[in-house]
Write a protein that holds these residues in place. Structure first.
Motif, short mmCIF file in Angstrom:
data_model
loop_
_atom_site.label_atom_id
_atom_site.label_comp_id
_atom_site.label_asym_id
_atom_site.label_seq_id
_atom_site.Cartn_x
_atom_site.Cartn_y
_atom_site.Cartn_z
N ARG A 136 56.96 -0.44 -2.95
CA ARG A 136 56.50 -0.92 -4.36
C ARG A 136 54.90 -1.44 -4.08
O ARG A 136 54.55 -1.91 -3.17
N GLN A 137 54.29 -1.22 -5.21
CA GLN A 137 52.84 -1.65 -5.20
C GLN A 137 52.28 -2.37 -6.64
O GLN A 137 52.42 -1.78 -7.50
N ALA A 138 52.21 -3.71 -6.41
CA ALA A 138 51.90 -4.45 -7.50
C ALA A 138 50.23 -4.41 -7.77
O ALA A 138 49.70 -4.09 -6.72
N PRO A 139 49.96 -4.54 -9.06
CA PRO A 139 48.54 -4.62 -9.18
C PRO A 139 47.78 -5.54 -8.42
O PRO A 139 48.18 -6.59 -8.29
N GLY A 140 46.62 -4.95 -7.69
CA GLY A 140 46.05 -5.78 -6.80
C GLY A 140 46.57 -5.99 -5.38
O GLY A 140 45.88 -6.80 -4.74
N GLU A 195 48.87 -4.59 -1.64
CA GLU A 195 49.15 -3.61 -1.01
C GLU A 195 50.52 -3.10 -1.35
O GLU A 195 51.13 -3.78 -1.56
N ARG A 196 50.85 -1.68 -0.88
CA ARG A 196 52.15 -1.39 -0.81
C ARG A 196 53.01 -1.80 0.14
O ARG A 196 52.68 -2.18 1.22
N GLU A 197 54.25 -2.09 -0.32
CA GLU A 197 55.06 -2.69 0.68
C GLU A 197 56.50 -2.05 0.39
O GLU A 197 56.96 -1.59 -0.44
N ILE A 198 57.18 -2.29 1.61
CA ILE A 198 58.36 -1.87 1.58
C ILE A 198 59.51 -2.87 0.79
O ILE A 198 59.35 -3.84 0.90
N VAL A 199 60.37 -2.49 0.26
CA VAL A 199 61.32 -2.88 -0.48
C VAL A 199 62.87 -2.87 0.23
O VAL A 199 63.29 -3.81 0.56
N GLU A 219 57.92 -11.30 -10.38
CA GLU A 219 57.20 -10.89 -9.40
C GLU A 219 57.62 -9.62 -8.70
O GLU A 219 57.05 -8.95 -7.77
N ASP A 220 58.58 -9.00 -9.40
CA ASP A 220 59.10 -7.57 -8.95
C ASP A 220 58.29 -6.60 -9.86
O ASP A 220 58.32 -5.43 -9.54
N THR A 221 57.68 -6.92 -10.55
CA THR A 221 56.61 -5.96 -11.43
C THR A 221 55.69 -5.10 -10.55
O THR A 221 55.12 -5.93 -9.81
N ALA A 222 56.10 -3.83 -10.48
CA ALA A 222 55.16 -3.12 -9.63
C ALA A 222 55.45 -1.50 -9.82
O ALA A 222 56.47 -1.41 -10.73
N VAL A 223 54.54 -0.83 -9.40
CA VAL A 223 55.23 0.67 -9.40
C VAL A 223 56.22 0.55 -8.11
O VAL A 223 55.51 0.59 -7.01
N TYR A 224 57.24 1.55 -8.25
CA TYR A 224 58.20 1.71 -7.13
C TYR A 224 58.02 3.33 -6.77
O TYR A 224 58.15 3.96 -7.87
#
Length: 123
Positions: free
Chosen positions: A37-41, A43-47, A88-93
């Motif tokens: 996932r990548q939240a605004p602003g 870095e992309r992170e593993i979920v 805080e889970d808001t992101a593009v997955y």
């Protein structure tokens, strides 16, 4: 290989969503897969990640106890059940297919990526 992620949307805090990732070829059936996932602003992170058989899984600390990764090799699909969602889970997955058969937490270990599905959790 094409990956199609779906299932995102707007949900209130405490709610649930189930993300799905469909792949176009059987190539993914022998490969590990993962959700990032990548939240605004940020870095992309593993979920979460899962190995080729579905026997071994990995969860980032924030996902443990709330998210469940699974896959159906016969359908070339992977899922992420997300419960007790938080703002805080808001992101593009994004879903991804790994280069190998095991789980991996590094984005460089993944060779194919889906287009992403947006998850928004309101407080």
């Amino acid at each position: 290989v094409q990956l199609q992620a779906s299932g995102g949307g707007l949900v209130q805090a405490g709610g649930s969503l189930r993300l799905s990732c469909a792949t176009s070829r059987r190539t993914s059936s022998n490969n590990g897969m993962g959700w990032f996932r990548q939240a605004p602003g940020k870095e992309r992170e593993i979920v979460a990640a899962i190995d080729w058989r579905g026997a071994n899984t990995f969860y980032t600390d924030s996902a443990k106890g709330r998210f469940t990764i699974s896959r159906d090799r016969s359908k070339n699909s992977m899922y992420l059940q997300m419960d007790s969602l938080k703002p805080e889970d808001t992101a593009v997955y994004y879903c991804a297919v790994g280069r190998g058969s095991s789980t991996s937490t590094q984005s460089a270990s993944y060779q194919y990526w889906g287009q992403g599905t947006k998850v928004t959790v309101s407080s």
